[in-house]
Motif scaffolding. Structure first.
Motif, mmCIF file in Angstrom:
data_model
loop_
_atom_site.group_PDB
_atom_site.id
_atom_site.type_symbol
_atom_site.label_atom_id
_atom_site.label_comp_id
_atom_site.label_asym_id
_atom_site.label_seq_id
_atom_site.Cartn_x
_atom_site.Cartn_y
_atom_site.Cartn_z
ATOM 1 N N GLU A 247 7.331 0.546 -1.004
ATOM 2 C CA GLU A 247 6.338 -0.917 -1.751
ATOM 3 C C GLU A 247 5.471 0.254 -2.473
ATOM 4 N N TRP A 248 5.071 -0.328 -3.781
ATOM 5 C CA TRP A 248 4.125 0.407 -4.135
ATOM 6 C C TRP A 248 2.790 -0.049 -4.796
ATOM 7 N N ARG B 16 2.343 0.881 1.904
ATOM 8 C CA ARG B 16 1.873 0.774 0.520
ATOM 9 C C ARG B 16 1.263 1.185 -0.695
#
Length: 580
Positions: free
Chosen positions: A185-186, A360
């Protein structure tokens, strides 16, 4: 308690001692970092299964919480994991002493760095091979070792994001002990920046570890599944012929007639039959009487071998940031970093299954390497030696690097209440300033003096001005600038004088120290080690860490350190027929 046992190889962090019969007492002060761990693991994994002892000065760093991907930016602040080094006052940086962090404990600096896993340019390694006249170090050979080292997690699960990273499987490995790849995840505004830079004319790079880093794209991280990877991951518990002893410091090696016969730790000898190695290499060598005779004489150290190159040739990358406040509606970082309860809950989730917000936020960077016509058209560039100009004009060689989404609030928490900012550090590549490390005392427990001489060379000063000006142009491009609210860190104006002053005030080391026991050809005045990692003029002593690398590779150099250890292992495995 003394441990009496014979070993085929002893690795003292990056110094390795080879075929050995030894009475070992656990007393040493070195770091089992990327080079040392790779070397030890590779030797122990060879077909003949030689016995290998790896000595580590610090602890084992076994606390799982030190591996949280989203917290990898602050691990260097752990005092028990950092030797706490600083540079000398830097003449061209307003007399500032700069942080010169080095990892302490198993895994070395791979345990405290920022987790950027970049291999550099194929032309870096081809130059290395040419400089030492040995194809062992050419890109084709090095890429094979990179693939063997890693397990690459390059899958992007969300279809609309797959256009940002499309690595060729042939460039990567899937069976190595080092797990690297993209975060699952970013940060929500990362793709916005990638798109804006492309619109501003920056070429997209879908795999910066292909051998050509030019262009901008997703950073490959030395992390996987929410967990930081370190060199310690290469030390498989299944290798019962590999013994690791931590919390152990070697002050010097002992020679008889230019032949290594023992090591000394805390005043006690560890008898050796043969020996090769490295880590705090210049320090160990100089306190062993191997180094510049003039320097050693100042501290009444008996000269065993006059080797002027030891301690010279220090090169390092450095960087400066541009930090801007963004429209909070473009990202949700405040929802996380401003909520202590949310961060604690995220930590609990990570401890349960390795997922959640700490895998993330701050886990995926944008990264790119660029060339600059402004640099190559400058008088300072034209004044460089022709071979340097030719190298910098090679196809895959960049002039600078830009990173996006560096979470600088971990380093300077007092500057931030609003976390919707974006930090864009710019790194100079191919710096021409050359520093040195020197003794400060005859006491081998005293640290060295580190002087990288940042910004001493006029080319570096000109290049810093030009690359920062280009970074500023990117930040002012309308696709990016439309969401910028204000500026936190930047020069006072766009003048050459103010940009250079900003560098002097804010420049930081990248901790990519290289070249102080440089590899070269026999007879090279600036070389201390040959292409077989043997120290010139000394029998049974080899060095295999970043101190020997003759090229400041265009990357974040932990990957180069891994390859230095892996290459030395290949050399030794071949020489001693360990795979037969």
């Amino acid at each position: 308690m003394a441990h009496e046992r014979s070993y085929d190889f002893i690795v003292i962090g990056g110094i390795c001692l080879l075929p050995i019969v030894t009475i070992y007492q656990p007393l040493t002060k070195f770091i089992g970092g990327p080079a040392g761990c790779t070397l030890a693991a590779s030797l122990a994994s060879s077909a003949r299964k030689p016995t290998v002892l790896l000595l580590e000065a610090g602890g084992r760093n076994e606390d799982k919480s030190l591996r949280v991907d989203g917290k990898r930016w602050k691990t260097y602040m752990e005092e028990n994991m950092n030797w706490g080094s600083q540079t000398t006052p830097q003449e061209h940086c307003n007399g500032r002493r700069l942080d010169y962090s080095r990892g302490k404990g198993l895994g070395g600096s791979s345990s405290i760095n920022f987790g950027v896993y970049t291999v550099g340019a194929r032309d870096d390694y081809d130059l290395w091979a040419a400089e030492v006249d040995d194809e062992t170090f050419s890109w084709d050979k090095m890429q094979t070792r990179f693939r063997k080292l890693e397990t690459f997690a390059g899958t992007i699960d969300i279809p609309e994001k797959q256009k940002y990273g499309q690595p060729e499987p042939t460039n990567h490995g899937n069976k190595g002990g080092l797990h690297v790849g993209y975060a699952k995840e970013w940060d929500s505004d990362l793709t916005m920046v990638l798109d804006a830079f492309e619109e501003a004319g920056i070429q997209r790079n879908l795999d910066h570890n292909s051998g050509n880093p030019l262009g901008f794209g997703l950073c490959i991280n030395s992390a996987s599944e929410g967990i930081r990877s370190t060199a310690a991951d290469l030390l498989s518990e299944e290798l019962d012929n590999l013994r690791i002893v931590s919390d152990s410091p070697v002050q010097r090696i002992i020679l008889e007639r230019n032949r290594v016969v023992a090591a000394e730790a805390n005043g006690k000898k560890c008898g050796l039959y043969r020996s090769f190695g490295s880590l705090e290499t210049p320090k160990i060598l100089m306190h062993s009487g191997i180094g510049p005779a003039e320097e050693l004489s100042k501290f009444n150290i008996a000269i065993n071998h006059d080797l002027p190159a030891v301690g010279k040739g220090l090169r390092d990358h450095f960087f400066a940031p541009l930090v801007v406040v963004r429209n909070p509606q473009t990202n949700d970082r405040n929802d996380f970093y401003q909520d202590q309860v949310a961060m604690e809950a995220a930590m609990n989730q990570w401890e349960i299954d390795g997922t959640g917000p700490w895998t993330r936020y701050g886990c995926q960077l944008g990264i790119g390497w660029l060339k600059s016509d402004r640099i190559t058209s400058s008088e300072e560039f034209k004044d460089l030696p022709q071979p340097v100009q030719d190298f910098m004009n090679r196809e895959t060689i960049p002039h600078y690097e830009i990173i996006s989404h560096f979470p600088v609030h971990f380093t300077f928490p007092q500057l931030f209440q609003d976390y919707s900012y974006i930090c864009l550090p710019v790194f100079l590549m191919n710096e021409q300033s050359v520093g040195e490390v020197r003794l400060q005392s005859p006491d081998p427990d005293e640290p060295l003096s580190f002087n990288p001489k940042f910004l001493e060379h006029p080319f570096d000063r000109r290049a810093c001005i030009e690359v920062y000006r280009h970074l500023w142009d990117l930040a002012k491009y309308h696709s990016f600038a439309k969401d910028t609210v204000s500026t936190i860190m930047a020069p006072a104006s766009e003048s050459d004088e103010d940009i250079l002053q900003f560098w002097k005030d804010n420049l930081s080391s990248s901790w990519h120290m290289t070249g102080t026991v440089k590899m070269g050809k026999d007879g090279d005045s600036d070389a201390a080690v040959d292409s077989r990692f043997c120290v010139f003029g000394v029998e049974n002593l080899r060095v295999a860490d970043m101190s020997v690398v003759p090229v400041l590779t265009n990357n974040h150099t932990q990957a180069t350190a891994y390859m230095t250890g892996a290459t030395c292992a290949d050399v030794l495995i071949g020489e001693y027929s360990l795979n037969k």
